[in-house]
Design a protein around this motif. Sequence first.
Motif, PDB file in Angstrom:
ATOM      1  N   TYR A  62       0.806  -1.223   0.000  1.00 40.22           N
ATOM      2  CA  TYR A  62       0.000   0.000   0.000  1.00 40.22           C
ATOM      3  C   TYR A  62       0.837   1.270   0.000  1.00 40.22           C
ATOM      4  N   MET A  63       2.106   1.157  -0.405  1.00 39.29           N
ATOM      5  CA  MET A  63       2.926   2.379  -0.483  1.00 39.29           C
ATOM      6  C   MET A  63       3.996   2.176  -1.538  1.00 39.29           C
ATOM      7  N   ALA A  64       4.196   3.206  -2.346  1.00 40.02           N
ATOM      8  CA  ALA A  64       5.153   3.102  -3.442  1.00 40.02           C
ATOM      9  C   ALA A  64       5.582   4.484  -3.889  1.00 40.02           C
ATOM     10  N   THR A  65       6.701   4.518  -4.581  1.00 35.31           N
ATOM     11  CA  THR A  65       7.153   5.723  -5.271  1.00 35.31           C
ATOM     12  C   THR A  65       7.368   5.372  -6.733  1.00 35.31           C
ATOM     13  N   GLY A  66       7.226   6.370  -7.594  1.00 36.74           N
ATOM     14  CA  GLY A  66       7.403   6.107  -9.008  1.00 36.74           C
ATOM     15  C   GLY A  66       7.362   7.382  -9.820  1.00 36.74           C
ATOM     16  N   MET A 137       8.647   3.942   1.862  1.00 37.47           N
ATOM     17  CA  MET A 137       8.273   3.390   3.167  1.00 37.47           C
ATOM     18  C   MET A 137       7.576   4.437   4.025  1.00 37.47           C
ATOM     19  N   PHE A 138       6.857   5.361   3.401  1.00 36.09           N
ATOM     20  CA  PHE A 138       6.320   6.519   4.119  1.00 36.09           C
ATOM     21  C   PHE A 138       5.147   6.220   5.030  1.00 36.09           C
ATOM     22  N   VAL A 139       4.430   5.133   4.804  1.00 45.63           N
ATOM     23  CA  VAL A 139       3.180   4.929   5.551  1.00 45.63           C
ATOM     24  C   VAL A 139       3.432   4.629   7.021  1.00 45.63           C
ATOM     25  N   MET A 140       4.382   3.736   7.343  1.00 47.50           N
ATOM     26  CA  MET A 140       4.558   3.342   8.737  1.00 47.50           C
ATOM     27  C   MET A 140       4.919   4.511   9.655  1.00 47.50           C
ATOM     28  N   PRO A 141       5.880   5.366   9.278  1.00 47.99           N
ATOM     29  CA  PRO A 141       6.120   6.505  10.175  1.00 47.99           C
ATOM     30  C   PRO A 141       4.941   7.460  10.241  1.00 47.99           C
ATOM     31  N   ALA A 142       4.121   7.517   9.174  1.00 45.62           N
ATOM     32  CA  ALA A 142       2.926   8.356   9.223  1.00 45.62           C
ATOM     33  C   ALA A 142       1.877   7.760  10.160  1.00 45.62           C
ATOM     34  N   VAL A 143       1.716   6.435  10.131  1.00 46.27           N
ATOM     35  CA  VAL A 143       0.832   5.756  11.092  1.00 46.27           C
ATOM     36  C   VAL A 143       1.268   6.080  12.514  1.00 46.27           C
ATOM     37  N   GLN A 273      -6.722   6.806  29.970  1.00 44.34           N
ATOM     38  CA  GLN A 273      -7.299   7.198  28.690  1.00 44.34           C
ATOM     39  C   GLN A 273      -6.746   6.249  27.629  1.00 44.34           C
ATOM     40  N   MET A 274      -7.603   5.847  26.691  1.00 44.85           N
ATOM     41  CA  MET A 274      -7.146   4.970  25.610  1.00 44.85           C
ATOM     42  C   MET A 274      -7.407   5.634  24.272  1.00 44.85           C
ATOM     43  N   PHE A 275      -6.497   5.382  23.326  1.00 43.09           N
ATOM     44  CA  PHE A 275      -6.568   5.981  22.004  1.00 43.09           C
ATOM     45  C   PHE A 275      -6.484   4.882  20.949  1.00 43.09           C
ATOM     46  N   PHE A 276      -7.242   5.066  19.885  1.00 44.79           N
ATOM     47  CA  PHE A 276      -7.347   4.053  18.841  1.00 44.79           C
ATOM     48  C   PHE A 276      -7.054   4.664  17.467  1.00 44.79           C
ATOM     49  N   PRO A 277      -5.772   4.941  17.176  1.00 43.51           N
ATOM     50  CA  PRO A 277      -5.452   5.469  15.849  1.00 43.51           C
ATOM     51  C   PRO A 277      -5.732   4.424  14.778  1.00 43.51           C
ATOM     52  N   CYS A 278      -6.115   4.885  13.609  1.00 46.46           N
ATOM     53  CA  CYS A 278      -6.374   4.007  12.466  1.00 46.46           C
ATOM     54  C   CYS A 278      -5.864   4.705  11.220  1.00 46.46           C
ATOM     55  N   ASP A 279      -5.204   3.951  10.363  1.00 48.19           N
ATOM     56  CA  ASP A 279      -4.651   4.484   9.119  1.00 48.19           C
ATOM     57  C   ASP A 279      -3.466   5.397   9.425  1.00 48.19           C
TER      58      ASP A 279
END
Length: 338
Positions: A62-66, A137-143, A273-279
Motif C-alpha cells: 500500500y505504499m510506493a514511489t514512481g 516506506m512513508f506509511v509506517m512513520p505516518a501511522v 485514557q485509551m486511544f485508537f489510531p487508524c490508518d
Amino acid sequence: MQAKALICDAQQRFAIQAVSLKALAADEVLIRTVYSGVSIGTEFALIRNKISWGPYPLCTGYMATGVIEAVGADIDDLRKGDSVYCRGNNTNVMMLADGTKVSCVSGAHASHIVAKPHTTHGVAKLPEGVPMDIGSMFVMPAVALYGVDMANPRMGESVVVFGTGLIGLGVVAACAHRGCEVIAVDLNAGRLAVASAMGADHVIDGSTEDVVAAVHRIAPEGADVVFESTGIPACIDQAIPLCRTHGKYVWQGNYGADPVSFHFLVPHGKRLQMFFPCDDGLQPCRRAVLKNMAMGALDWERTISHRVIYAEAPAMYERINAGDLGVLGMVIRWDQNA
C-alpha cells in the motif's frame, strides 16, 4: 495496460505474474513504479487471512514511489515525468492472463499503478531530497505520527514503546522529536539497536529482563504514555500495567478481525485514557514524515534491512511468511534503471 505484479494465492505461495490493469480514466494517473515498500504487519495479516480485504489471489502493498507515465484528462496538477508517492493501485483493477480476478489489497507491489490522485489515499509529488527507496516506506512513520499526535505526549514525559517494528520505530522517532523520555521494549536485540539509533533513551530486552521492573526503575510510577505497537493480542495485558495512574494507552497495532480482550481492573483502577489510531493520518501526516526525511530529521533509511529487485520478492516473502525475524523493513525495486 499490461504489468507485472507480486501475487499471493490461497496456499500462500508467491510469484511474479503478468496482470492487466484497467484503462486510464479521466481522473486517474498511470505510474511506473520505481520502489514499493513492504508492510510486514498488515500485509502478512492479509496473506495469512488474519484480516481480509478480498478473496485470493491477492496483490498486497500500500505504499510506493514512481514516475508518472500518463495523466487523465481531468488532472491538471500532475504531469508526465513527475516523481510521486502513492497509496496503491485503484481498487479491483487487476486480472491474471487466464481471466482470474486479483483482489487488489492495495496492489502497490506491481510494475505499474493506476491511481486517483484526488482521494484520501491517492497520489502526491515526492518532495525534493527524498530518495525513492526510502520514500516508498512513508506509511509506517505516518501511522506512528498519527498515534503520537492523538495521544499528545509532552516534552519531558516518559513514553514506553512496546514493540519496535516499523510502526514502533516511527513512534520512537516521533516521541524523541517531542523531547519525551523514550523507553523501547522488544524481544529482538537488533530492533532495539535501531530503536536506540532512532532516539530511544532506554531499551529493554523482554527476552532477558523483567519488563515491568525495568520500566519502573526508569519511571517509578509508570509511564505517562504506553504505545502497544506489536498488534499481538497476547501483548495487551503485558503493556497496560506499564502505564501510570491517569496515564494514556495507545492501541497502535492492528489486532485483526477477531475480538480481543484484556483484564479490565488494571486500566480501570489506573483510570487510563485509551486511544485508537487508524490508518496513517492521511495527507498531513504523510507530508510531515516526508518533509522530515527530506530535512534529515527522520533517518528512516536505518529501518530498511533488505532491498530486493522484484524477481527476488517471492523468495523473500516466503522467508518472512515462515517467520524470518531478520527482516525489519524491505523495499522492492521495480525499475531496473533505479
